[in-house]
Write a protein that holds these residues in place. Structure first.
Motif, PDB file in Angstrom:
ATOM      1  N   TYR A 303      -3.795  -0.875  12.377  1.00 49.28           N
ATOM      2  CA  TYR A 303      -3.926  -0.936  10.926  1.00 49.28           C
ATOM      3  C   TYR A 303      -3.172   0.218  10.270  1.00 49.28           C
ATOM      4  O   TYR A 303      -2.510   0.042   9.237  1.00 49.28           O
ATOM      5  N   CYS A 304      -3.261   1.411  10.876  1.00 48.95           N
ATOM      6  CA  CYS A 304      -2.559   2.581  10.341  1.00 48.95           C
ATOM      7  C   CYS A 304      -1.050   2.350  10.309  1.00 48.95           C
ATOM      8  O   CYS A 304      -0.377   2.700   9.328  1.00 48.95           O
ATOM      9  N   ILE A 305      -0.514   1.795  11.381  1.00 50.70           N
ATOM     10  CA  ILE A 305       0.925   1.531  11.456  1.00 50.70           C
ATOM     11  C   ILE A 305       1.332   0.524  10.388  1.00 50.70           C
ATOM     12  O   ILE A 305       2.317   0.715   9.665  1.00 50.70           O
ATOM     13  N   GLU A 306       0.561  -0.562  10.289  1.00 50.64           N
ATOM     14  CA  GLU A 306       0.846  -1.590   9.277  1.00 50.64           C
ATOM     15  C   GLU A 306       0.752  -1.016   7.862  1.00 50.64           C
ATOM     16  O   GLU A 306       1.595  -1.291   7.001  1.00 50.64           O
ATOM     17  N   LEU A 307      -0.263  -0.195   7.640  1.00 55.87           N
ATOM     18  CA  LEU A 307      -0.490   0.399   6.316  1.00 55.87           C
ATOM     19  C   LEU A 307       0.663   1.323   5.935  1.00 55.87           C
ATOM     20  O   LEU A 307       1.168   1.273   4.805  1.00 55.87           O
ATOM     21  N   MET A 308       1.096   2.166   6.876  1.00 55.78           N
ATOM     22  CA  MET A 308       2.169   3.103   6.580  1.00 55.78           C
ATOM     23  C   MET A 308       3.483   2.372   6.319  1.00 55.78           C
ATOM     24  O   MET A 308       4.207   2.681   5.365  1.00 55.78           O
ATOM     25  N   GLU A 309       3.809   1.388   7.169  1.00 53.10           N
ATOM     26  CA  GLU A 309       5.080   0.675   7.025  1.00 53.10           C
ATOM     27  C   GLU A 309       5.137  -0.156   5.742  1.00 53.10           C
ATOM     28  O   GLU A 309       6.162  -0.221   5.079  1.00 53.10           O
ATOM     29  N   SER A 310       4.017  -0.796   5.402  1.00 49.96           N
ATOM     30  CA  SER A 310       4.035  -1.724   4.265  1.00 49.96           C
ATOM     31  C   SER A 310       3.628  -1.086   2.946  1.00 49.96           C
ATOM     32  O   SER A 310       4.035  -1.545   1.880  1.00 49.96           O
ATOM     33  N   GLN A 311       2.818   0.009   3.006  1.00 49.12           N
ATOM     34  CA  GLN A 311       2.278   0.586   1.763  1.00 49.12           C
ATOM     35  C   GLN A 311       2.713   2.032   1.537  1.00 49.12           C
ATOM     36  O   GLN A 311       2.845   2.451   0.389  1.00 49.12           O
ATOM     37  N   GLY A 312       2.874   2.780   2.615  1.00 47.17           N
ATOM     38  CA  GLY A 312       3.339   4.155   2.448  1.00 47.17           C
ATOM     39  C   GLY A 312       2.337   5.216   2.855  1.00 47.17           C
ATOM     40  O   GLY A 312       1.198   4.931   3.213  1.00 47.17           O
ATOM     41  N   PHE A 313       2.794   6.469   2.796  1.00 44.16           N
ATOM     42  CA  PHE A 313       1.975   7.609   3.204  1.00 44.16           C
ATOM     43  C   PHE A 313       0.706   7.729   2.364  1.00 44.16           C
ATOM     44  O   PHE A 313      -0.342   8.118   2.865  1.00 44.16           O
ATOM     45  N   ASN A 314       0.796   7.434   1.088  1.00 42.69           N
ATOM     46  CA  ASN A 314      -0.364   7.600   0.216  1.00 42.69           C
ATOM     47  C   ASN A 314      -1.532   6.737   0.679  1.00 42.69           C
ATOM     48  O   ASN A 314      -2.669   7.207   0.795  1.00 42.69           O
ATOM     49  N   SER A 315      -1.246   5.449   0.967  1.00 38.70           N
ATOM     50  CA  SER A 315      -2.309   4.543   1.398  1.00 38.70           C
ATOM     51  C   SER A 315      -2.836   4.924   2.777  1.00 38.70           C
ATOM     52  O   SER A 315      -4.040   4.831   3.038  1.00 38.70           O
TER      53      SER A 315
END
Length: 418
Positions: A303-315
């Protein structure tokens, strides 16, 4: 009572005049749904709610002593359906009710026992709980509508409610609505089985009777390269994920190659491990508890990888901060890892936006600025000075010009606004 299809608007004794536009496919589907348990698969914005409304008004009109239950997965969706129905239907306010978890049990019982309330809107969890606590019986409901019917799988509340309804109602009628039943035949069959579906109505945007109601959409795809800092953080998360997956593989808990293990595999594994825990003695559960922790951390890392790639560092940073506050062993294991601590420090120090967020802000700024400049130029010869003109036009645009932005996560939406 039949629907009159000779006018632009639908005429019916229970409909407000000249409000509901006539569409042939909605009339045809709703007419069929009056006689059989029906699953309606219809693309978004083509009026699934209107179909349920048409079925409902005919039911209310033809069966004056029967009631209808409209189910939707969330409280906002329940309220949205209620507002939509009452805006179209000529029914006294005291004959409709919204029943959600915000209403205390004793008040819900009053609603369930009041047969004069003919149209009830509710969330499935509340109905399931009230059935189990014997606050409600479904035998007097002639129709139950299951919105977002694709959720009727496994042990979701829809499955239990449909089963109880068919068991206790002499003449049950079920209407399921969805835009996304899934691509696998087995899942669609499971939905149909769980909702006792007898008839399927399926429309695509290319069907002749639907096509003319589709507004053309100009889609412009934009592709972005992630900065090197993002790739560095991803490499750390990938290494951590590989460790967890290899631990599961080395103990034959997972038999796939790690590069072919996906989120759905880990979710299924978690269900399997929890099921096994319930079936073995307490003194044999320790190793399974640890395996469940590894599975949970692996899922969080995906989930962290998906979140960073698709949403960015903030999310990603927001998610990790939220996880730190949760008192579970798997979350403590994740947050306690020094590599996660390093990632959190980096995110805080870099304060680096995802490229697509930067692009979005630029698009919005350019859009509004170009409109302002265009209108200023058209009034350049007016007696109003340019500064006042600029402020006036900006104020008008802020009122009249609107942009709708969809994003997958609430945190991203909040961040864009900020």
């Amino acid at each position: 009572m039949s629907l009159n299809d000779q006018t632009t608007f639908i005429n019916h004794p229970l409909l407000r005049n000249n409000l509901l536009q006539f569409r042939e496919y909605q009339k045809n589907i709703s007419s069929l749904a009056l006689n059989k348990n029906t699953l309606v698969i219809l693309p978004t914005a083509l009026g699934k709610t209107i179909i349920s409304l048409l079925v409902s008004i005919n039911t209310l009109y033809n069966y004056r002593d029967k009631r209808i239950l409209i189910l939707a997965p969330t409280r906002p969706l329940v309220n949205q359906h209620w507002k939509s129905f009452v805006s179209y239907i000529k029914l006294p306010n005291d004959q409709t009710a919204v029943v959600t978890g915000k209403i205390p049990p004793y008040a819900r019982t009053i609603v369930w026992n009041n047969d004069a309330i003919r149209l009830v809107f509710s969330t499935p969890e509340v109905v399931r709980n009230d059935i189990k606590e014997k606050r409600v019986s479904l035998e007097n409901f002639f129709l139950i509508v299951f919105d977002e019917a694709h959720r009727a799988v496994k042990d979701y509340a829809y499955t239990f409610i449909a089963d109880q309804y068919v068991r206790h109602c002499s003449f049950p009628l079920i209407l399921g609505l969805t835009a996304s039943p899934g691509s696998e035949k087995s899942k669609i069959q499971e939905i149909c089985n769980n909702l006792f579906i007898e008839h399927l109505e399926y429309k695509t945007e290319e069907d002749a009777d639907v096509k003319r109601f589709i507004n053309p959409i100009d889609i412009n795809w934009k592709w972005f390269d992630l900065p090197s800092e993002y790739h560095y953080v991803k490499s750390i998360l990938k290494t951590m994920l590989e460790e967890k997956l290899n631990w599961l593989i080395s103990r034959n808990i997972v038999t796939k190659n790690s590069k072919w293990i996906f989120k759905r595999d880990l979710i299924s594994l978690g269900d399997e491990l929890r099921g096994t825990l319930l079936s073995i003695p307490e003194d044999q559960r320790r190793s399974l508890y640890f395996a469940l922790m590894q599975q949970s951390v692996a899922l969080s890392l995906m989930y962290c990888i998906e979140l960073m790639e698709s949403q960015g560092f903030n999310s990603l940073g927001t998610f990790l901060s939220r996880t730190q506050g949760e008192d579970t062993r798997s979350h403590k294991m994740l947050i306690g890892d020094n590599r996660i601590k390093e990632i959190r420090r980096l995110i805080e120090q870099l304060n680096m936006e995802h490229p697509k967020i930067q692009y979005l802000i630029k698009v919005l700024k350019d859009r509004f600025d170009s409109q302002i400049n265009s209108q200023i130029n058209s009034q350049i010869n007016s007696q109003i000075n340019s500064k006042n003109t600029h402020n006036l036009i900006r104020g008008e645009l802020e009122k009249d010009s609107r942009v709708l932005i969809f994003t997958q996560y609430r945190d991203t939406a909040q961040h864009i606004v900020e």
